[in-house]
Design a protein around this motif. Structure first.
Motif, PDB file in Angstrom:
ATOM      1  N   ALA A  90       0.813  -1.209   0.000  1.00 34.78           N
ATOM      2  CA  ALA A  90       0.000   0.000   0.000  1.00 34.78           C
ATOM      3  C   ALA A  90       0.852   1.267   0.000  1.00 34.78           C
ATOM      4  N   LEU A  91       1.812   1.353   0.916  1.00 32.96           N
ATOM      5  CA  LEU A  91       2.649   2.554   0.973  1.00 32.96           C
ATOM      6  C   LEU A  91       3.511   2.723  -0.276  1.00 32.96           C
ATOM      7  N   PRO A  92       4.161   1.665  -0.808  1.00 34.29           N
ATOM      8  CA  PRO A  92       4.899   1.847  -2.066  1.00 34.29           C
ATOM      9  C   PRO A  92       4.022   2.347  -3.211  1.00 34.29           C
ATOM     10  N   VAL A  93       2.775   1.873  -3.298  1.00 38.63           N
ATOM     11  CA  VAL A  93       1.856   2.344  -4.337  1.00 38.63           C
ATOM     12  C   VAL A  93       1.539   3.823  -4.127  1.00 38.63           C
ATOM     13  N   ILE A  94       1.289   4.202  -2.865  1.00 38.82           N
ATOM     14  CA  ILE A  94       1.002   5.601  -2.550  1.00 38.82           C
ATOM     15  C   ILE A  94       2.206   6.480  -2.865  1.00 38.82           C
ATOM     16  N   PHE A  95       3.396   6.035  -2.461  1.00 39.01           N
ATOM     17  CA  PHE A  95       4.600   6.821  -2.702  1.00 39.01           C
ATOM     18  C   PHE A  95       4.857   7.003  -4.201  1.00 39.01           C
ATOM     19  N   GLY A  96       4.664   5.951  -4.981  1.00 35.94           N
ATOM     20  CA  GLY A  96       4.845   6.065  -6.423  1.00 35.94           C
ATOM     21  C   GLY A  96       3.891   7.065  -7.042  1.00 35.94           C
ATOM     22  N   ALA A  97       2.630   7.044  -6.593  1.00 39.30           N
ATOM     23  CA  ALA A  97       1.635   7.977  -7.116  1.00 39.30           C
ATOM     24  C   ALA A  97       1.971   9.415  -6.739  1.00 39.30           C
ATOM     25  N   VAL A  98       2.451   9.624  -5.510  1.00 42.96           N
ATOM     26  CA  VAL A  98       2.795  10.980  -5.058  1.00 42.96           C
ATOM     27  C   VAL A  98       3.995  11.524  -5.838  1.00 42.96           C
ATOM     28  N   ILE A  99       4.985  10.661  -6.106  1.00 41.87           N
ATOM     29  CA  ILE A  99       6.159  11.104  -6.870  1.00 41.87           C
ATOM     30  C   ILE A  99       5.744  11.586  -8.253  1.00 41.87           C
TER      31      ILE A  99
END
Length: 443
Positions: A90-99
């Motif tokens: 979940a967090l890696p997906v969120i971080f990728g989207a934010v980047i």
């Protein structure tokens, strides 16, 4: 400079730690991981504040802005977490989207500063109101206890602790002045935690386990992952965040008697978006200007951007001290719930204040607000409304902030721009595009 800088941190501290607490709880992070995530968000908020206040090249409005994790991204991020089959992703997906959203926002900043007329108060007020309304159910959930499956969830003890915390904050806001009044929420969290100790719901384990000195290791939760639905959702949040920051810059520019022109707005948006793109590298979320600190600048009349930069330094130091970051993890969920009612309700009230200046005597504006609020409240009042849609589409549709923002912008275009002469469209939105600071923030 140190004390006034610390005052800025105190005024926004509860706001910057609330999003990682909400998202971390939704993902199911342990106390240690939650402490790490909170510290990372404090650290990245300090970096973003440096970018905004001190500036580099054409990056940074060089105004007394405090930057931190934006509330606008909380609901979409929890929706992304809910749609991720493996919660560890979940967090890696969120971080990728934010980047991706941050980099696209950085490129779009100079163009967005020219398109500010498409985001008058009728749009920004609706979106800010939806942010607060969307987060209030989180506060109500916290007030009932840490575990919805527990037999004592929603017990009188938990609700009593939430009510006591809310009462403490209200009394402090009513009967104190100056610095104490500004940090009423923070004092309420501390007092509520002390009151909760005899009831056995305060856990000091995270503090005991935390190191005194630490560093938010890059990609601690895994390398970023790039999913198109999550990216689209966070791009909508980026538009919302840029809209809020633009309104904040215009208001703060008037307060410090340095009106924010197109160049200043573009530079400020570059700082917001670049800070957001860098933040996930250190396990932080999307960053934006904190509106509550604008009121602090107006009240104290201390307009130096270097004072706020010192506040950013305190945020970085707190992020490098896991023990300090872990203190917030000690606060019981019901206590957070009581303070959250004030915190999230204030966001909604801020949106309503903006709508008051939006010209609601016009039928068109009333329709824009009415329909946009209705669309944005659907995921709150009817969580399964979009159950027949694909899971990827629901990441966007289940976020009332995202859908409400899209509806408000589209309706504003239909009623105020499409089919009108340029002069008429300009006259409709020109004055609305420059929000004035709320009267109580100047008093």
């Amino acid at each position: 400079m140190a004390t006034t800088g610390l005052q800025h941190v105190a005024a926004m501290y509860a706001g910057v730690v609330a999003p990682p607490l909400i998202v971390g709880a939704a993902i199911g992070l342990s106390g240690t991981e939650l402490t790490f995530l909170t510290g990372a968000c404090l650290f990245t908020a300090g970096l973003a504040t440096f970018l905004q206040t001190l500036g580099v090249w054409k990056i940074g409005a060089r105004l007394p802005f405090v930057n931190g994790v934006t509330f606008a991204g909380v609901a979409p991020m929890t929706a992304i977490a809910a749609a991720t089959h493996d919660r560890t992703d979940a967090l890696p997906v969120i971080f990728g989207a934010v980047i991706v959203a941050g980099l696209l926002g950085f490129l779009a900043a100079p163009f967005f500063s020219k398109a500010v007329r498409f985001f008058p108060p009728v749009v920004t007020g609706t979106v800010i109101t939806l942010i607060g309304v969307s987060l209030l159910p989180v506060a109500f959930g916290w007030a009932q206890g840490p575990d919805p499956a527990a037999h004592d969830y929603g017990s009188a003890t938990y609700l009593g602790l939430a009510a006591a915390t809310l009462l403490i904050v209200l009394l402090l806001r009513r009967f104190t002045r100056g610095f104490v009044k500004q940090i009423a929420v923070l004092i309420g969290l501390v007092a509520g935690t002390v009151v909760a100790i005899p009831f056995g719901v305060t856990d000091f384990g995270p503090v005991a386990d935390a190191d005194v000195v630490g560093f938010p290791t890059p990609f601690h939760f895994g390398a970023p992952q790039f999913h198109i639905a999550a990216i689209l959702s966070m791009c909508v949040v980026m538009v919302v965040s840029m809209t809020e920051s633009t309104a904040d810059m215009l208001a703060l520019g008037e307060i410090v008697e340095r009106p924010a022109d197109e160049r200043t707005i573009a530079a400020g948006l570059r700082a917001d978006t670049l800070g957001s793109a860098i933040s996930p590298l250190f396990n932080g979320f999307m960053c934006s200007a904190f509106a509550q600190n604008i009121g602090l600048v107006a009240m104290t009349r201390i307009r130096s951007r270097f004072v706020v930069a010192v506040g950013g330094g305190f945020l970085v130091l707190m992020g490098l001290c896991p023990t300090a970051a872990s203190l917030i993890a000690v606060v019981p969920r019901p206590v957070l719930g009581g303070a959250g009612v004030v915190l999230f309700g204030s966001v909604a009230a801020s949106g309503i204040q903006t709508l008051v200046r939006a010209g609601l005597e016009k039928d068109e504006n009333v329709l824009i607000v009415a329909v946009s609020l209705a669309v944005g409240i659907v995921p709150i009042t009817a969580p399964d409304f979009y159950h027949a849609f694909p899971q990827t589409a629901r990441i966007v549709l289940d976020s009332g902030i995202s859908t409400g923002c899209v509806a408000a912008v589209a309706l504003n275009l239909v009623f105020h721009h499409l089919g009108r002469r340029p002069e008429a469209a300009k006259g409709t939105t020109a004055t609305a595009a420059v929000p004035r600071p709320a009267p109580q923030s100047i008093s």
